[in-house]
Each structure stands twice: as C-alpha cells, then as structure tokens.
Design a protein around this motif. Structure first.
Motif, PDB file in Angstrom:
ATOM      1  N   TYR A 174       0.825  -1.209   0.000  1.00 54.51           N
ATOM      2  CA  TYR A 174       0.000   0.000   0.000  1.00 54.51           C
ATOM      3  C   TYR A 174       0.864   1.267   0.000  1.00 54.51           C
ATOM      4  O   TYR A 174       0.589   2.218  -0.722  1.00 54.51           O
ATOM      5  N   ASN A 175       1.917   1.282   0.820  1.00 54.19           N
ATOM      6  CA  ASN A 175       2.716   2.489   0.994  1.00 54.19           C
ATOM      7  C   ASN A 175       3.736   2.712  -0.122  1.00 54.19           C
ATOM      8  O   ASN A 175       3.919   3.837  -0.580  1.00 54.19           O
ATOM      9  N   LYS A 176       4.411   1.654  -0.563  1.00 51.47           N
ATOM     10  CA  LYS A 176       5.499   1.801  -1.535  1.00 51.47           C
ATOM     11  C   LYS A 176       5.090   1.487  -2.968  1.00 51.47           C
ATOM     12  O   LYS A 176       5.787   1.858  -3.901  1.00 51.47           O
ATOM     13  N   GLY A 177       3.980   0.786  -3.130  1.00 47.47           N
ATOM     14  CA  GLY A 177       3.572   0.366  -4.468  1.00 47.47           C
ATOM     15  C   GLY A 177       2.802   1.440  -5.211  1.00 47.47           C
ATOM     16  O   GLY A 177       2.522   2.520  -4.677  1.00 47.47           O
ATOM     17  N   ARG A 178       2.456   1.131  -6.459  1.00 43.40           N
ATOM     18  CA  ARG A 178       1.659   2.066  -7.250  1.00 43.40           C
ATOM     19  C   ARG A 178       0.252   1.496  -7.408  1.00 43.40           C
ATOM     20  O   ARG A 178       0.049   0.287  -7.340  1.00 43.40           O
ATOM     21  N   ALA A 179      -0.697   2.381  -7.621  1.00 42.34           N
ATOM     22  CA  ALA A 179      -2.099   1.973  -7.715  1.00 42.34           C
ATOM     23  C   ALA A 179      -2.579   2.113  -9.151  1.00 42.34           C
ATOM     24  O   ALA A 179      -2.246   3.068  -9.852  1.00 42.34           O
ATOM     25  N   VAL A 180      -3.367   1.117  -9.581  1.00 41.65           N
ATOM     26  CA  VAL A 180      -4.063   1.161 -10.862  1.00 41.65           C
ATOM     27  C   VAL A 180      -5.540   1.117 -10.516  1.00 41.65           C
ATOM     28  O   VAL A 180      -6.024   0.156  -9.930  1.00 41.65           O
TER      29      VAL A 180
END
Length: 130
Positions: free
Chosen positions: A35-41
């Motif tokens: 959640y914190n380091k990843g990217r969202a699609v």
C-alpha cells in the motif's frame, strides 16, 4: 499436473492452473508495504496495488471490505477473485506483489465480469507477458 479426458477422437489434455499458498500475500506488514510503496491502478470496479518483488514471485492479496456485504457475499467475491487470478497467473510477468481491492460494483458481478475487470487492470499496469 495435467488431467486427461476422453474426447470424441482420442485423449485431450486439460490445463491445470494451481493456486498454492505460496502465491498469497497474508501478512499485515506485506500489505502495508505494498500500500505504501507500491503504485495503484484504479478502475471503477476495483483497484490494484502493485509492488516489484526482488525474489521473482507473483503473489496476490485480496481485500474485500465489510461495507460490501455480509460474510457470505465477501467470501463469494474473494472466491471469484482467486479463480480469476489462478487462471491468469501464468500470463503475468514475474516478480510482483499484487493487492486486488474490490469495490461495491463487484458485488453483483459474475465470473466473466471479474475476468474483464482483472484483465483491464493488468493491461493498464503493464503486467502481461509480451
């Protein structure tokens, strides 16, 4: 493991798509890291959070909030999400943690709609093998 079944002319091989426990994200720390380091699609029906994994594995975590319905409904949504991931796992690029978050519109969707949503998000994220 492949299964064989009798067709009109000879035997045909049925594809087997396993979904082992090693393919799942379960710990709270891993979820928070993605959640914190990843990217969202983002899509109207669901959200994918994606984080590269240095070990080269593809792992998925499923998130279905209590606002979507009672336990039976949430479990049905998770079953369908697992089934779609299991089917498309072999076509994904290696080395990613994925968290698939369901939204309200997925409550009434059938398996075909889940597949359409997942494929659309994975294409948008660029995770399909070339």
């Amino acid at each position: 493991m492949a299964y064989f079944f009798r067709a009109k002319k000879g035997f045909m091989q049925k594809k087997c798509y396993p979904f082992k426990k090693s393919s799942r994200l379960k710990s709270k720390q891993k979820f928070q890291e993605v959640y914190n380091k990843g990217r969202a699609v983002i899509d109207g029906m669901s959200v994918l959070y994606i984080l590269p994994d240095p070990t080269g594995n593809v792992k998925i975590g499923l998130a279905v909030g209590k606002k979507l319905g009672c336990a039976a409904i949430r479990n049905r949504i998770k079953r369908l999400m697992r089934e779609v991931f299991r089917k498309y796992k072999s076509e994904l690029k290696e080395g990613h943690f994925i968290i698939w978050v369901a939204r309200q519109k997925l409550v009434t969707a059938d398996l075909k709609k889940f597949e359409i949503v997942f494929v659309r998000l994975i294409k948008k994220a660029g995770l399909f093998k070339e």
